[in-house]
Write a protein that holds these residues in place. Structure first.
Motif, PDB file in Angstrom:
ATOM      1  N   ASP A  47      -2.302  48.137  15.483  1.00  0.00           N
ATOM      2  CA  ASP A  47      -2.713  46.595  15.744  1.00  0.00           C
ATOM      3  C   ASP A  47      -2.777  46.239  17.201  1.00  0.00           C
ATOM      4  O   ASP A  47      -3.613  45.821  17.779  1.00  0.00           O
ATOM      5  CB  ASP A  47      -1.863  45.851  15.145  1.00  0.00           C
ATOM      6  N   THR A  89      -5.820  45.843  19.612  1.00  0.00           N
ATOM      7  CA  THR A  89      -6.033  44.646  20.335  1.00  0.00           C
ATOM      8  C   THR A  89      -6.291  44.767  22.131  1.00  0.00           C
ATOM      9  O   THR A  89      -7.294  44.261  22.456  1.00  0.00           O
ATOM     10  CB  THR A  89      -4.826  43.671  20.169  1.00  0.00           C
ATOM     11  N   GLY A 122      -3.153  46.864   7.525  1.00  0.00           N
ATOM     12  CA  GLY A 122      -4.285  46.298   7.953  1.00  0.00           C
ATOM     13  C   GLY A 122      -5.822  46.654   7.553  1.00  0.00           C
ATOM     14  O   GLY A 122      -6.469  45.917   7.847  1.00  0.00           O
ATOM     15  N   ARG A 134      -1.243  40.234   6.626  1.00  0.00           N
ATOM     16  CA  ARG A 134      -0.904  41.770   6.928  1.00  0.00           C
ATOM     17  C   ARG A 134       0.456  42.037   6.806  1.00  0.00           C
ATOM     18  O   ARG A 134       1.212  41.282   7.431  1.00  0.00           O
ATOM     19  CB  ARG A 134      -1.381  42.399   8.306  1.00  0.00           C
TER      20      ARG A 134
END
Lengths: 503, 96
Positions: free
Chosen positions: A277, A281, A443, A500
């Motif tokens: 994640d 990002t 996710g 998540r």
């Protein structure tokens, strides 16, 4: 409401990024000038589209290195590991050429020979250039590329250009010596070992100068960066802006690999790697400025095959010596396959650009109320190549992660997994491996695969990931969009994604 | 006076082209599993460089020693990993 039929054909709505520097799979290619597209169309490491169809190999001819990185330890090389800097067998240039020709004869998708180590190719210039010289003579259809830390780059730009090397990757982790001092303990420069900030400053200067010199000569430059949480993660946004401004073609931000067993500074000192994640990002944040690579597999310095597979074990020196090969026929097969694949991709692009059915001449007095658009959904895809959903869930060694939204589906990353179904007597361990796979898919809301067993089906659903085997053999983007539209129609995309679970 | 390469060498070739005296021989297993320095040729780079070149580029701590068997790059000097930390982590891995 107007939904695209094929995800990758639709231009992104005006957003933070310019056309061509981001967007969907085909978007990466669509925005490019023709000459650049021709250069990358069969290079799996420069074109996401190509990586579904073309293979590469790395020839491990360059053992020496001129710098130390905190994520590398030259002492701990293991055949079971897949990470840069690791090789099983060091080759002489002659052996490397022999192996390359053997691979290219057995894997007609093979289009690129790269030299990426296990040290630095430009710290071993004689071996590197001897390999290129001999291979160019015997298999002129194979593209040549190098991946370097950049320290010796300015000194070798002329020679790279002389060898028709169209693609160079520079690993640039920082543009600030204070950040660099936390990544590079030392470099070897002008006959002495230089430490700390001074070393980082020299390295950065050489990398930037090398980048500028290559761009000035029309060489395509990809920049690799290792994302190290708390060290250079925020800083990489600036790196991305600067290398883009200087003309780098593609930026590949990769997650740090750090395990204590690898004996690296970061591994031993407990530096953590980024989560998937966090990586995404940062890649998303860089994308406003830069064409980002999302399909990198961080392969070994002796990797062979399509990205994501490693067929190196089929081509050991011993096995290569025993092969009888008709090199001319092999080259003809490669050229034929390349022409076929490129024609197919060209046709696909042409379809994507074809004018749509003319809009009916209706005058609307009222703008139709804008339908609420669905949110983006992450989907994991099991594929063994060709850009289609064609792998059994239990056989997947990795999953391609696609993000689907109203603008289309695009690759945003890959996640590795231990093989869930190894098919031997270690299968009793299957459950824990499945648990690990499910954690790796954190996710994601959907898994697309060609088939899936009953047991993993139930466990995935219980973890909030919907398995889907209905799109076997379909192109990935189309399959992902079909599922996304189903979810939209079922009203599942109006709410935010389910919370998540953190690993 | 001469330097010596010991068994922890990883055969990375970095030192070999730097030697001003051509004193470094590549590994030739099984007899010579790692690189070697021909003692009679080695000058420790005196007169050519401020520091011995093989030890300046060698990435492996402890792999090059002087005549007193002292490492030119002692533990922790290249990786930055404190030797105590290294030992603790190795013990932890062994105990797994």
């Amino acid at each position: 409401m107007d939904l695209p039929v094929i995800g990758n054909s639709v231009p992104k709505p005006a957003g933070g990024c310019s056309a061509g520097s981001c967007g969907s799979t085909a978007g990466q290619m669509n925005g490019l000038p023709d000459d650049v597209r021709r250069k990358v169309q069969d290079h799996p490491c420069y074109s996401e589209e190509a990586h579904h169809h073309f293979a590469r190999m790395h020839a491990a001819v360059a053992p020496a290195c001129n710098i130390q990185c905190h994520y590398c330890n030259r002492k701990y090389d293991c055949a079971n590991e897949s990470r840069p800097g690791v090789v099983s067998e060091l080759l002489t240039p002659e052996q490397a050429v022999k192996k390359t020709l053997a691979v290219a004869a057995h894997i007609p998708q093979m289009s690129v020979l790269g030299i990426a180590g296990p040290g630095d190719p430009l710290a071993n210039p004689e071996r590197t250039f001897a390999t290129f010289r001999m291979l160019a003579e015997k298999a002129p259809d194979i593209k040549l590329c190098v991946s370097t830390n950049g320290l010796a780059l300015p000194a070798h730009v002329e020679e790279l250009a002389r060898h028709n090397i169209d693609h160079v990757t520079i690993t640039i982790n920082c543009v600030d010596p204070d950040v660099g001092a936390k990544i590079y303990p030392w470099i070897f420069w002008q006959n002495r070992r230089v430490f700390g900030r001074e070393a980082a400053a020299i390295l950065i200067e050489q990398q930037q100068q090398g980048l500028e010199m290559l761009v000035a000569r029309g060489v395509l430059v990809k920049v690799n960066s290792v994302m190290i949480p708390g060290v250079n993660d925020e800083h990489l946004k600036e790196v991305s802006r600067i290398v883009k401004a200087k003309g780098a073609f593609l930026h590949n931000v990769m997650p740090l690999i750090a395990e204590a067993e690898h004996g690296t500074f970061y591994g031993v000192m407990g530096q953590r790697s980024p989560t998937p994640d966090e990586l995404k990002t940062l890649q998303d944040a860089c994308e406003g400025d830069m064409n980002m690579m999302r399909h990198c597999r961080q392969c070994r310095a002796d990797a062979v095959g399509l990205l994501g597979e490693d067929r190196g074990a089929e081509f050991t020196l011993e096995k290569v010596a025993a092969m009888e090969i008709d090199h001319e026929a092999a080259m003809a097969r490669r050229l034929e396959l390349r022409a076929k694949v490129n024609a197919e991709l060209e046709a696909k692009r042409a379809r994507a650009h074809a004018p749509t059915v003319p809009a009916p001449q209706v005058v609307t007095l009222h703008r139709p109320a804008k339908t609420a658009q669905g949110r983006a959904v992450l989907m994991a895809v099991a594929s063994k190549g060709q850009g289609v959903v064609n792998e059994h869930f239990g056989h997947a060694r990795e999953f391609l992660i696609y993000e689907a939204n109203e603008a289309g589906a695009r690759l945003v990353g890959t996640r590795k997994t231990d093989l869930y179904c190894s098919g031997d007597d270690t299968c009793g361990d299957g459950e824990s491996v499945l648990e690990k796979t499910i954690r790796a898919l954190e996710g994601c809301e959907v898994v697309l695969c060609s088939r899936i067993g009953f047991e993993p089906w139930g466990k995935l659903e219980a973890a909030g990931i919907k398995p889907n085997g209905e799109h076997a053999m379909e192109p990935i983007e189309e399959a992902a969009m079909a599922v996304w539209r189903e979810m939209l129609a079922a009203g599942k995309l109006a709410q935010p994604a389910p919370e998540r679970k953190r690993a | 006076m001469a330097l010596e390469i010991i068994e922890s060498c990883v055969n990375c070739w970095a030192c070999q082209p730097l030697c001003p005296n051509d004193a470094i021989l590549a590994a030739a297993p099984p007899e010579y599993p790692v690189f070697r320095i021909e003692a009679e040729k080695c000058t420790e780079c005196l007169g050519d460089h401020a520091k011995p070149q093989c030890a300046e580029i060698c990435p492996i701590e402890g792999a090059i020693v002087n005549e007193l068997a002292e490492p030119l790059n002692p533990p922790g000097s290249l990786t930055g990993i404190p030797p105590i930390r290294w030992a603790a982590v190795q013990a932890e891995i062994a105990a797994r």
